[in-house]
Enzyme design. Structure first.
Site, PDB file in Angstrom:
ATOM      1  N   ASP A 163      14.458  16.802  -3.251  1.00  0.00           N
ATOM      2  CA  ASP A 163      14.769  15.691  -4.158  1.00  0.00           C
ATOM      3  C   ASP A 163      15.696  16.166  -5.276  1.00  0.00           C
ATOM      4  O   ASP A 163      16.120  15.371  -6.123  1.00  0.00           O
ATOM      5  CB  ASP A 163      13.496  15.019  -4.691  1.00  0.00           C
ATOM      6  CG  ASP A 163      12.595  15.958  -5.464  1.00  0.00           C
ATOM      7  OD1 ASP A 163      12.902  17.167  -5.542  1.00  0.00           O
ATOM      8  OD2 ASP A 163      11.566  15.489  -5.986  1.00  0.00           O
ATOM      9  N   SER A 164      16.060  17.454  -5.247  1.00  0.00           N
ATOM     10  CA  SER A 164      17.141  17.945  -6.109  1.00  0.00           C
ATOM     11  C   SER A 164      18.421  17.162  -5.832  1.00  0.00           C
ATOM     12  O   SER A 164      19.361  17.211  -6.626  1.00  0.00           O
ATOM     13  CB  SER A 164      17.382  19.438  -5.861  1.00  0.00           C
ATOM     14  OG  SER A 164      17.538  19.705  -4.484  1.00  0.00           O
ATOM     15  N   ASP A 193      11.327  16.387   0.997  1.00  0.00           N
ATOM     16  CA  ASP A 193      10.508  16.156  -0.193  1.00  0.00           C
ATOM     17  C   ASP A 193       9.990  14.732  -0.247  1.00  0.00           C
ATOM     18  O   ASP A 193      10.759  13.769  -0.053  1.00  0.00           O
ATOM     19  CB  ASP A 193      11.363  16.371  -1.459  1.00  0.00           C
ATOM     20  CG  ASP A 193      11.255  17.774  -2.007  1.00  0.00           C
ATOM     21  OD1 ASP A 193      10.265  18.468  -1.701  1.00  0.00           O
ATOM     22  OD2 ASP A 193      12.168  18.177  -2.749  1.00  0.00           O
ATOM     23  N   LYS A 218       7.127  17.937   1.812  1.00  0.00           N
ATOM     24  CA  LYS A 218       6.743  18.777   0.671  1.00  0.00           C
ATOM     25  C   LYS A 218       6.286  17.891  -0.474  1.00  0.00           C
ATOM     26  O   LYS A 218       6.918  16.867  -0.761  1.00  0.00           O
ATOM     27  CB  LYS A 218       7.918  19.665   0.258  1.00  0.00           C
ATOM     28  CG  LYS A 218       7.631  20.529  -0.963  1.00  0.00           C
ATOM     29  CD  LYS A 218       8.613  21.669  -1.101  1.00  0.00           C
ATOM     30  CE  LYS A 218       9.944  21.347  -1.693  1.00  0.00           C
ATOM     31  NZ  LYS A 218       9.912  20.779  -3.059  1.00  0.00           N
ATOM     32  N   GLU A 229       4.565  18.065  -4.603  1.00  0.00           N
ATOM     33  CA  GLU A 229       4.384  18.937  -5.767  1.00  0.00           C
ATOM     34  C   GLU A 229       3.000  18.711  -6.368  1.00  0.00           C
ATOM     35  O   GLU A 229       2.597  17.570  -6.598  1.00  0.00           O
ATOM     36  CB  GLU A 229       5.442  18.614  -6.829  1.00  0.00           C
ATOM     37  CG  GLU A 229       6.857  18.877  -6.352  1.00  0.00           C
ATOM     38  CD  GLU A 229       7.901  18.609  -7.433  1.00  0.00           C
ATOM     39  OE1 GLU A 229       7.528  18.289  -8.583  1.00  0.00           O
ATOM     40  OE2 GLU A 229       9.099  18.708  -7.106  1.00  0.00           O
ATOM     41  N   GLU A 279       7.721  28.068  -7.302  1.00  0.00           N
ATOM     42  CA  GLU A 279       8.971  28.041  -8.068  1.00  0.00           C
ATOM     43  C   GLU A 279       8.748  28.588  -9.476  1.00  0.00           C
ATOM     44  O   GLU A 279       7.823  28.145 -10.186  1.00  0.00           O
ATOM     45  CB  GLU A 279       9.512  26.600  -8.151  1.00  0.00           C
ATOM     46  CG  GLU A 279      10.780  26.509  -8.998  1.00  0.00           C
ATOM     47  CD  GLU A 279      11.542  25.201  -8.868  1.00  0.00           C
ATOM     48  OE1 GLU A 279      11.134  24.333  -8.066  1.00  0.00           O
ATOM     49  OE2 GLU A 279      12.554  25.046  -9.571  1.00  0.00           O
TER      50      GLU A 279
HETATM   51  O1  KIV Z   1      14.210  19.681  -4.495  1.00  0.00           O
HETATM   52  C1  KIV Z   1      14.473  20.873  -4.296  1.00  0.00           C
HETATM   53  O2  KIV Z   1      15.608  21.264  -4.057  1.00  0.00           O
HETATM   54  C2  KIV Z   1      13.379  21.829  -4.362  1.00  0.00           C
HETATM   55  C3  KIV Z   1      13.759  23.278  -4.437  1.00  0.00           C
HETATM   56  C4  KIV Z   1      14.102  23.644  -5.833  1.00  0.00           C
HETATM   57  C5  KIV Z   1      12.685  24.159  -3.902  1.00  0.00           C
HETATM   58  O3  KIV Z   1      12.245  21.465  -4.395  1.00  0.00           O
END
Ligand code: KIV
Length: 265
Positions: free
Chosen positions: A45-46, A84, A112, A114, A181
């Site tokens: 989600d970056s 994510d 993924k 968090e 992280e």
């Molecule tokens: O969203 C993302 O790119 C991430 C990485 C920083 C691991 O979660």
């Protein structure tokens, strides 16, 4: 390269071999990563920051994630594809199941999330439904407003014990992977020693099974301050984008990356 599965990562861990992971958001980069034999792709989600231009990951929707996951999955048939679940898309169990299913239909092999021990039930139910999960701990960017900024986590003994307890809880609940992280190297080492599932690090030192970087960071395409753990692989490689990916894979595997200057103590 044969298609990478979770079993491939477990086998690599068993043999003490490291694996590479990069974020990716589109088909062209996904194809280049296939040629460079990157084992795991994260549709992170970056993308909210590096693709959409937001100041955080919070505006990203599950629809955005599904769109980019589908683009990556069409172009890369060998990497393990992880997507994510974005901000607030897994706050309730029904939301988590429905949104994770959308990402799997788009082409993700696992999702993924968090958080910590509070995700245990969600992780178990996802696994029962056929969706493996990676739990992202330490600096979790979706909680930036709780942390009050992007800071190294787990520095105090109490915070380290809490992270270890969370890692045990989600591993016992059936998590397939952990992602750490921005935590001190010593804490990542303890997690890696105590937890049997593969651990991916970013700013977590060398003692992890895999390493991940954000695509735009490792190519030096970023604005503003560069995090300590970032290395420019476009410069380290042969100057091509595929060369940067190959260099990253090689340096992760032989332990050149991350060097001590990329880690926190
Ligand atoms: O969203 C993302 O790119 C991430 C990485 C920083 C691991 O979660």
């Amino acid at each position: 390269m044969k298609p990478v599965t979770l079993q491939t990562l477990r086998d690599l861990k068993q043999r003490g071999e490291r694996f590479s992971c990069l974020t990716c958001y589109d088909a062209s980069f996904a194809a280049a990563m296939e040629r460079a034999e990157v084992e795991v792709i994260l549709i992170g989600d970056s993308l909210g920051m590096v693709v959409q231009g937001h100041g955080s990951t919070l505006p990203v929707t599950n629809q955005d994630m599904a769109y980019h996951t589908a683009a990556v999955a069409r172009a890369n048939k060998t990497a393990l594809i992880m997507a994510d679940l974005p901000f607030m898309s897994y706050a309730t169990l029904p939301d988590a199941l429905a949104n994770a299913a959308e990402l799997v239909r788009a082409g993700a092999h696992l999702v993924k999330l968090e958080g910590g021990a509070w995700l245990a039930e969600t992780v178990t139910q996802l696994a029962r439904g056929g969706i493996p999960a990676c739990v992202h701990m330490g600096l979790t960017p979706q909680s930036v407003n709780v942390f009050g900024g992007y800071r190294v986590q787990g520095r105090s003994e109490q915070a380290a014990e809490q992270l270890l307890a969370d890692a045990r809880a989600v591993a016992d609940a059936g998590a397939a992977l952990l992602l750490l992280e921005c935590v001190p190297t010593s804490l990542a080492r303890r997690v890696h020693e105590e937890i049997s599932i593969p651990v991916i690090g970013i700013g977590a030192g060398l003692d992890c099974d895999g390493q991940v970087l954000v695509l735009h960071d490792m190519l030096g395409v970023h604005s503003g301050k560069t995090a300590r753990f970032v290395k420019n692989f476009l410069q380290a490689g042969d100057g091509s984008i595929e060369g940067a990916f190959r260099q990253f894979v090689a340096e992760v595997k032989d332990g050149r990356y991350p060097a001590p200057e990329h880690a926190f103590e």
